[in-house]
Design an enzyme around this catalytic site. Sequence first.
Site, mmCIF file in Angstrom:
data_model
loop_
_atom_site.group_PDB
_atom_site.id
_atom_site.type_symbol
_atom_site.label_atom_id
_atom_site.label_comp_id
_atom_site.label_asym_id
_atom_site.label_seq_id
_atom_site.Cartn_x
_atom_site.Cartn_y
_atom_site.Cartn_z
ATOM 1 N N TYR A 107 0.791 -1.230 0.065
ATOM 2 C CA TYR A 107 -0.080 -0.152 -0.050
ATOM 3 C C TYR A 107 0.916 1.304 -0.065
ATOM 4 C CZ TYR A 107 -4.233 2.376 -0.137
ATOM 5 O OH TYR A 107 -5.277 3.189 -0.656
ATOM 6 N N ARG A 160 -8.466 10.516 -8.540
ATOM 7 C CA ARG A 160 -7.475 11.349 -7.540
ATOM 8 C C ARG A 160 -6.850 10.168 -6.726
ATOM 9 N NH1 ARG A 160 -8.268 11.926 -1.796
ATOM 10 N NH2 ARG A 160 -7.228 9.940 -2.486
ATOM 11 N N LYS A 178 -5.931 -2.104 -1.268
ATOM 12 C CA LYS A 178 -7.058 -2.032 -0.092
ATOM 13 C C LYS A 178 -7.511 -3.264 0.048
ATOM 14 C CE LYS A 178 -7.216 2.219 1.384
ATOM 15 N NZ LYS A 178 -7.935 3.513 1.622
ATOM 16 N N GLU A 249 -13.450 4.963 -3.406
ATOM 17 C CA GLU A 249 -11.940 4.986 -3.112
ATOM 18 C C GLU A 249 -11.453 5.753 -4.108
ATOM 19 O OE1 GLU A 249 -10.494 3.563 -0.439
ATOM 20 O OE2 GLU A 249 -8.779 4.568 -0.922
ATOM 21 N N ASP A 250 -10.775 7.245 -3.547
ATOM 22 C CA ASP A 250 -10.050 7.840 -4.460
ATOM 23 C C ASP A 250 -10.788 8.225 -5.770
ATOM 24 O OD1 ASP A 250 -7.895 7.441 -2.603
ATOM 25 O OD2 ASP A 250 -6.482 6.572 -3.950
ATOM 26 N N ASP A 272 -13.876 5.751 1.971
ATOM 27 C CA ASP A 272 -12.701 5.534 2.991
ATOM 28 C C ASP A 272 -11.961 7.133 3.057
ATOM 29 O OD1 ASP A 272 -11.033 4.094 4.737
ATOM 30 O OD2 ASP A 272 -9.614 4.450 3.049
ATOM 31 N N ASP A 273 -11.718 7.711 1.884
ATOM 32 C CA ASP A 273 -11.109 9.031 1.791
ATOM 33 C C ASP A 273 -11.528 10.063 2.693
ATOM 34 O OD1 ASP A 273 -9.320 8.007 -0.468
ATOM 35 O OD2 ASP A 273 -11.183 8.114 -1.587
ATOM 36 N N ASN A 412 -0.178 12.012 1.315
ATOM 37 C CA ASN A 412 0.349 10.964 1.009
ATOM 38 C C ASN A 412 0.613 10.919 -0.489
ATOM 39 O OD1 ASN A 412 0.114 9.352 3.276
ATOM 40 N ND2 ASN A 412 -1.975 8.870 2.668
HETATM 41 P P1 NAD Z 1 -8.552 16.409 -2.369
HETATM 42 O O1 NAD Z 1 -8.146 16.646 -3.863
HETATM 43 O O2 NAD Z 1 -10.142 16.322 -2.121
HETATM 44 O O3 NAD Z 1 -8.361 17.777 -1.732
HETATM 45 C C1 NAD Z 1 -7.057 18.464 -1.507
HETATM 46 C C2 NAD Z 1 -7.616 19.781 -1.155
HETATM 47 O O4 NAD Z 1 -6.185 20.723 -0.908
HETATM 48 C C3 NAD Z 1 -8.213 20.730 -1.940
HETATM 49 O O5 NAD Z 1 -9.410 21.557 -1.225
HETATM 50 C C4 NAD Z 1 -7.278 21.569 -2.574
HETATM 51 O O6 NAD Z 1 -7.825 23.170 -2.818
HETATM 52 C C5 NAD Z 1 -6.445 22.070 -1.419
HETATM 53 N N1 NAD Z 1 -4.946 22.520 -1.801
HETATM 54 C C6 NAD Z 1 -4.236 22.236 -2.872
HETATM 55 N N2 NAD Z 1 -3.212 22.874 -2.898
HETATM 56 C C7 NAD Z 1 -3.410 23.649 -1.679
HETATM 57 C C8 NAD Z 1 -2.510 24.761 -1.529
HETATM 58 N N3 NAD Z 1 -1.243 24.992 -1.921
HETATM 59 N N4 NAD Z 1 -2.635 25.248 -0.163
HETATM 60 C C9 NAD Z 1 -3.870 25.068 0.430
HETATM 61 N N5 NAD Z 1 -4.922 24.099 -0.206
HETATM 62 C C10 NAD Z 1 -4.429 23.509 -1.174
HETATM 63 O O7 NAD Z 1 -7.712 15.378 -1.691
HETATM 64 P P2 NAD Z 1 -8.000 14.721 -0.428
HETATM 65 O O8 NAD Z 1 -8.840 13.553 -0.452
HETATM 66 O O9 NAD Z 1 -8.765 15.469 0.751
HETATM 67 O O10 NAD Z 1 -6.513 14.140 0.025
HETATM 68 C C11 NAD Z 1 -5.447 15.256 0.439
HETATM 69 C C12 NAD Z 1 -4.039 14.514 0.858
HETATM 70 O O11 NAD Z 1 -4.560 13.598 1.929
HETATM 71 C C13 NAD Z 1 -3.763 13.836 -0.138
HETATM 72 O O12 NAD Z 1 -2.392 13.783 -0.145
HETATM 73 C C14 NAD Z 1 -3.906 12.297 0.449
HETATM 74 O O13 NAD Z 1 -3.136 11.326 0.084
HETATM 75 C C15 NAD Z 1 -4.093 12.646 1.856
HETATM 76 N N6 NAD Z 1 -4.873 11.571 2.551
HETATM 77 C C16 NAD Z 1 -4.164 11.215 3.738
HETATM 78 C C17 NAD Z 1 -5.022 10.191 4.447
HETATM 79 C C18 NAD Z 1 -4.318 9.557 5.623
HETATM 80 O O14 NAD Z 1 -3.463 9.978 6.150
HETATM 81 N N7 NAD Z 1 -4.720 8.397 6.235
HETATM 82 C C19 NAD Z 1 -6.336 9.617 4.110
HETATM 83 C C20 NAD Z 1 -6.849 10.185 2.835
HETATM 84 C C21 NAD Z 1 -6.103 11.220 2.240
#
Ligand code: NAD
Length: 555
Positions: A107, A160, A178, A249-250, A272-273, A412
């Site tokens: 993963y 995504r 997953k 997912e994603d 899950d996200d 991530n």
């Molecule tokens: P998403 O695309 O839904 O959201 C990303 C957000 O970040 C958007 O609102 C975008 O406008 C904002 N953004 C982008 N660049 C920016 C900047 N420079 N300044 C401020 N805001 C900015 O994505 P998501 O599903 O919310 O995931 C975001 C991150 O979180 C990913 O990297 C994902 O891997 C990570 N994530 C981590 C976990 C975990 O740690 N368990 C779980 C899910 C997602």
Amino acid sequence: MSKRSCVPWEKADSSGLTRGVNLLHDPLRNQGTSFNEKERDLLGLQGLLPPRVLSQDGQVLRILANYALKPNDLEKYIFLIDLEDRNETLFYRVIMENLSLMMPIIYTPTVGKACQQFGHIFRRPRGLFISAKHKGRIAEVLENWPQDDVRVIVVTDGERILGLGDLGAQGMGIPVGKISLYTACGGIQPATTLPITIDVGTDNVRLLNDPLYIGLPQCRMRGEPYDQLIEEFFTSVQARFPNALIQFEDFANVNAFRLLQKYRDRGCVFNDDIQGTAAVALAGLYSAMRITGGRLRDQTFLFQGAGEAGIGIADLIVTAMVAAGLSDEQARRRCWFFDTKGLVVRDRTHLADHKIPYAHPHPRMETLEDSIQALRPTGILGVSGTPGSFTRPILEKMSTLNKRPIVFALSNPTSKAECTAEEAYVWSQGRAIFASGSPFEPVVIDGNTLIPGQGNNAYIFPGVGLGAVLSRARHVTSEMFMAAARTLAGEVGQSELSHGQLYPPIDNIRSVSAAIAAAVFQVADTQGLSRKPLPDDPIAYVRRKMYVPKYKRYA
Ligand code: NAD
């Protein structure tokens, strides 16, 4: 012909047993060199295997020795997926006994690299690819899946993938990974799982120009045709696999929130996200409260990134704060967002629907640092996929405002984290309570070893899924995720907390998943959503039902 084979050419004998080379090509039942002499006679395997019978323990040794020879993580990934394609029982035995070593391979972060290069490393298909070309024929495509009793489906449209963006059909690595975690961490029976990619095209120019890209070489289908395809997918899945939990997912956030809203009350569905991430982050915050002695309802959080992860976390924090006595409005006021256009405030125009509940009255702010100065948060949570955005001045500011600042760099893969564990600890003089989405090594500060918590969704979704499957829950609710978060935080020991660890060791994950599944079963029962009676001892019941990677003996 038996429906329970993974190979289309399977031949079973009159007793229903798969035999000969077909058995060796069925990853669910293949045992390779472990078939004993009597089984080799019974199943027509004599001569098809080298003469020496090897125990499963011996096979494990061989796998580990070969694994150690692989020169990089991507090669390790390819090696493990090849093993899964040959012999799933052995694959799960190896993974389950080496989880902390191998989870980052099957993963995040390695799976991200694998998805980027999926077309180039492609060997054998796994799961189902449903494409835009199948419109009107999805039910027929689902019929091609050889198992009837599917209980867990993980589905993506690849738009995504982690923090890596649109990888089209190559996102298939994510549902495959997953699903492996569902079995390895949650004990879901492998034969009842199904990874699915819905290929509606990709807007990724690099992939469109790649002759080895595996998906439809066309731009993404959007709007009404997209919605119709997803609707057909959903209704066809419910008809073919009525007992399946569906995990979205994603998906990109333009679709993720809408689809969750549309389908969460129509079946056993979660994202899950949004919801899994929320629960793992909330568990980290509950653990952080155990370190600071504070109360969740008194905290103020500033999120960098207002997408699926951020809004999902905030929504669950609000649910938890309301459960702790705040009004909904008071709780929302404790969660703030900073996105690409600055602080999310009331007078900003064209805000996406999911941000509106968090657009509070406040002057506009252009930088994260200014927003921190103005709002004085107790915690900052990075979910924007922008590496390096928690800078030294930001960490120093958080440390002047708080004795123990909460710093969650959740993006991530590792390359996207808002700061590294070392930066968080060094720039806060060891005071930050840190968690990240991808793993970081421990850091020694003034002789103290600080162990960064990895807010890995794998702590939550396998247990929630197992609980939902065993209770045959009609829906998956926020209360189930809250219960999962509380249970997870409760599994962290005092000595772990003293090293800044917010989550239990990953090697405990099966017992964590069992505890979460039992808690989810209980909530399903209390909420009247369960279609199975609550067992007298839910944890013992759950443990009995969990998959164990042992070979079936035929003779
Ligand atoms: P998403 O695309 O839904 O959201 C990303 C957000 O970040 C958007 O609102 C975008 O406008 C904002 N953004 C982008 N660049 C920016 C900047 N420079 N300044 C401020 N805001 C900015 O994505 P998501 O599903 O919310 O995931 C975001 C991150 O979180 C990913 O990297 C994902 O891997 C990570 N994530 C981590 C976990 C975990 O740690 N368990 C779980 C899910 C997602």
